[in-house]
Motif scaffolding. Structure first.
Motif, PDB file in Angstrom:
ATOM      1  N   ASP A  90       0.850  -1.183   0.000  1.00 17.04           N
ATOM      2  CA  ASP A  90       0.000   0.000   0.000  1.00 17.04           C
ATOM      3  C   ASP A  90       0.890   1.239   0.000  1.00 17.04           C
ATOM      4  O   ASP A  90       1.694   1.414   0.911  1.00 17.04           O
ATOM      5  CB  ASP A  90      -0.901  -0.031   1.245  1.00 17.04           C
ATOM      6  N   LEU A  91       0.753   2.084  -1.008  1.00 17.86           N
ATOM      7  CA  LEU A  91       1.607   3.257  -1.150  1.00 17.86           C
ATOM      8  C   LEU A  91       1.562   4.156   0.078  1.00 17.86           C
ATOM      9  O   LEU A  91       2.596   4.611   0.560  1.00 17.86           O
ATOM     10  CB  LEU A  91       1.212   4.048  -2.399  1.00 17.86           C
ATOM     11  N   VAL A  92       0.380   4.421   0.601  1.00 13.68           N
ATOM     12  CA  VAL A  92       0.249   5.326   1.752  1.00 13.68           C
ATOM     13  C   VAL A  92       1.020   4.781   2.955  1.00 13.68           C
ATOM     14  O   VAL A  92       1.751   5.518   3.621  1.00 13.68           O
ATOM     15  CB  VAL A  92      -1.237   5.562   2.098  1.00 13.68           C
ATOM     16  N   GLU A  93       0.895   3.497   3.208  1.00 14.96           N
ATOM     17  CA  GLU A  93       1.623   2.888   4.322  1.00 14.96           C
ATOM     18  C   GLU A  93       3.124   2.879   4.067  1.00 14.96           C
ATOM     19  O   GLU A  93       3.925   3.131   4.965  1.00 14.96           O
ATOM     20  CB  GLU A  93       1.108   1.480   4.596  1.00 14.96           C
ATOM     21  N   ASP A  94       3.525   2.577   2.833  1.00 14.75           N
ATOM     22  CA  ASP A  94       4.950   2.558   2.498  1.00 14.75           C
ATOM     23  C   ASP A  94       5.574   3.940   2.647  1.00 14.75           C
ATOM     24  O   ASP A  94       6.720   4.071   3.089  1.00 14.75           O
ATOM     25  CB  ASP A  94       5.173   2.038   1.080  1.00 14.75           C
ATOM     26  N   LEU A  95       4.840   4.994   2.286  1.00 16.01           N
ATOM     27  CA  LEU A  95       5.376   6.355   2.406  1.00 16.01           C
ATOM     28  C   LEU A  95       5.685   6.706   3.856  1.00 16.01           C
ATOM     29  O   LEU A  95       6.665   7.394   4.142  1.00 16.01           O
ATOM     30  CB  LEU A  95       4.404   7.381   1.810  1.00 16.01           C
ATOM     31  N   LYS A  96       4.876   6.221   4.766  1.00 14.86           N
ATOM     32  CA  LYS A  96       5.148   6.463   6.193  1.00 14.86           C
ATOM     33  C   LYS A  96       6.491   5.851   6.575  1.00 14.86           C
ATOM     34  O   LYS A  96       7.303   6.481   7.250  1.00 14.86           O
ATOM     35  CB  LYS A  96       4.034   5.865   7.058  1.00 14.86           C
ATOM     36  N   SER A  97       6.746   4.643   6.111  1.00 15.42           N
ATOM     37  CA  SER A  97       8.004   3.960   6.396  1.00 15.42           C
ATOM     38  C   SER A  97       9.175   4.678   5.731  1.00 15.42           C
ATOM     39  O   SER A  97      10.237   4.856   6.339  1.00 15.42           O
ATOM     40  CB  SER A  97       7.924   2.513   5.910  1.00 15.42           C
ATOM     41  N   TYR A  98       8.995   5.109   4.478  1.00 19.41           N
ATOM     42  CA  TYR A  98      10.059   5.844   3.772  1.00 19.41           C
ATOM     43  C   TYR A  98      10.399   7.136   4.503  1.00 19.41           C
ATOM     44  O   TYR A  98      11.569   7.499   4.633  1.00 19.41           O
ATOM     45  CB  TYR A  98       9.651   6.179   2.337  1.00 19.41           C
ATOM     46  N   TYR A  99       9.372   7.831   4.979  1.00 19.22           N
ATOM     47  CA  TYR A  99       9.606   9.096   5.673  1.00 19.22           C
ATOM     48  C   TYR A  99      10.369   8.859   6.985  1.00 19.22           C
ATOM     49  O   TYR A  99      11.287   9.608   7.314  1.00 19.22           O
ATOM     50  CB  TYR A  99       8.287   9.819   5.944  1.00 19.22           C
ATOM     51  N   GLU A 100      10.010   7.825   7.701  1.00 18.63           N
ATOM     52  CA  GLU A 100      10.724   7.505   8.944  1.00 18.63           C
ATOM     53  C   GLU A 100      12.186   7.185   8.649  1.00 18.63           C
ATOM     54  O   GLU A 100      13.085   7.586   9.389  1.00 18.63           O
ATOM     55  CB  GLU A 100      10.036   6.360   9.688  1.00 18.63           C
ATOM     56  N   GLY A 101      12.446   6.469   7.567  1.00 17.55           N
ATOM     57  CA  GLY A 101      13.823   6.173   7.163  1.00 17.55           C
ATOM     58  C   GLY A 101      14.580   7.436   6.779  1.00 17.55           C
ATOM     59  O   GLY A 101      15.753   7.596   7.104  1.00 17.55           O
ATOM     60  N   TYR A 102      13.905   8.343   6.092  1.00 16.52           N
ATOM     61  CA  TYR A 102      14.492   9.635   5.708  1.00 16.52           C
ATOM     62  C   TYR A 102      14.896  10.425   6.951  1.00 16.52           C
ATOM     63  O   TYR A 102      16.004  10.954   7.028  1.00 16.52           O
ATOM     64  CB  TYR A 102      13.465  10.407   4.874  1.00 16.52           C
ATOM     65  N   LYS A 103      14.011  10.468   7.926  1.00 10.25           N
ATOM     66  CA  LYS A 103      14.327  11.175   9.183  1.00 10.25           C
ATOM     67  C   LYS A 103      15.500  10.505   9.896  1.00 10.25           C
ATOM     68  O   LYS A 103      16.401  11.196  10.386  1.00 10.25           O
ATOM     69  CB  LYS A 103      13.114  11.186  10.118  1.00 10.25           C
ATOM     70  N   ALA A 104      15.498   9.178   9.934  1.00  7.81           N
ATOM     71  CA  ALA A 104      16.558   8.445  10.632  1.00  7.81           C
ATOM     72  C   ALA A 104      17.927   8.676   9.997  1.00  7.81           C
ATOM     73  O   ALA A 104      18.948   8.652  10.686  1.00  7.81           O
ATOM     74  CB  ALA A 104      16.234   6.946  10.649  1.00  7.81           C
ATOM     75  N   ARG A 105      17.957   8.933   8.688  1.00  5.66           N
ATOM     76  CA  ARG A 105      19.220   9.198   7.987  1.00  5.66           C
ATOM     77  C   ARG A 105      19.620  10.666   8.052  1.00  5.66           C
ATOM     78  O   ARG A 105      20.579  11.085   7.407  1.00  5.66           O
ATOM     79  CB  ARG A 105      19.115   8.768   6.520  1.00  5.66           C
ATOM     80  N   GLY A 106      18.885  11.476   8.813  1.00  4.10           N
ATOM     81  CA  GLY A 106      19.222  12.890   8.955  1.00  4.10           C
ATOM     82  C   GLY A 106      18.704  13.768   7.838  1.00  4.10           C
ATOM     83  O   GLY A 106      19.153  14.904   7.675  1.00  4.10           O
ATOM     84  N   GLY A 107      17.739  13.280   7.084  1.00  2.00           N
ATOM     85  CA  GLY A 107      17.218  14.028   5.947  1.00  2.00           C
ATOM     86  C   GLY A 107      16.618  15.375   6.312  1.00  2.00           C
ATOM     87  O   GLY A 107      16.688  16.321   5.530  1.00  2.00           O
ATOM     88  N   LEU A 108      16.046  15.478   7.492  1.00  2.00           N
ATOM     89  CA  LEU A 108      15.424  16.746   7.888  1.00  2.00           C
ATOM     90  C   LEU A 108      16.457  17.833   8.151  1.00  2.00           C
ATOM     91  O   LEU A 108      16.128  19.018   8.137  1.00  2.00           O
ATOM     92  CB  LEU A 108      14.552  16.557   9.134  1.00  2.00           C
ATOM     93  N   ASP A 109      17.703  17.447   8.391  1.00  2.48           N
ATOM     94  CA  ASP A 109      18.763  18.416   8.695  1.00  2.48           C
ATOM     95  C   ASP A 109      19.581  18.820   7.468  1.00  2.48           C
ATOM     96  O   ASP A 109      20.426  19.696   7.564  1.00  2.48           O
ATOM     97  CB  ASP A 109      19.714  17.833   9.752  1.00  2.48           C
TER      98      ASP A 109
END
Length: 146
Positions: A90-109
């Motif tokens: 499910d794309l919507v569910e997968d996007l949540k996981s992708y976003y969490e991975g992005y944050k964990a890799r420091g993407g927000l900074d």
């Protein structure tokens, strides 16, 4: 994607004959919907999202990924010839996981240059002096507050 990549094993002869298959889902999603799904995954309310659509009449023929027509890929050939059952995520569910991975890799900074985005969405409304060859000179590097 993994199940699609493995599907040629269901019919190796068809895979060799066809050679190319679209890798995607048959659940069509607009770019506007995708933007809203991404916002939701990031915890941003849809009311605070302001979408701008590329206007080829105003801005000229675009380069990839902008297209003058609707665009999608469908896995119909893979389903028909290889017996692939279709996407199971499910794309919507997968996007949540992708976003969490992005944050964990420091993407927000990370600092991003959004000069092209600025030119398309805002710069076209901003007069550029004759001596400036590009709006980039006026606004880049664009520093975003986080």
């Amino acid at each position: 994607v993994a199940s699609l990549l493995a599907s040629p094993l269901n019919n190796e002869e068809a895979a060799v004959q066809q050679r190319f298959f679209n890798c995607g889902t048959d659940q069509l999603v607009s770019y506007g919907d995708l933007a809203m799904f991404c916002a939701a995954a990031a915890g941003i309310s849809s009311e605070s999202v302001n979408l701008f659509y590329y206007d080829a009449a105003e801005l000229g023929k675009a380069q990839f990924p902008f297209r003058p027509t609707n665009f999608y890929v469908a896995p119909d050939m893979a389903k028909e010839k290889l017996g692939w059952p279709g996407a199971s995520h499910d794309l919507v569910e997968d996007l949540k996981s992708y976003y969490e991975g992005y944050k964990a890799r420091g993407g927000l900074d990370k600092k991003l240059s959004l000069s092209s985005d600025w030119e398309i969405t805002c710069g076209r409304f901003t007069p550029i002096p004759e001596y400036v060859s590009s709006i980039y000179e006026k606004y880049d590097p664009l520093v975003l507050e986080t």
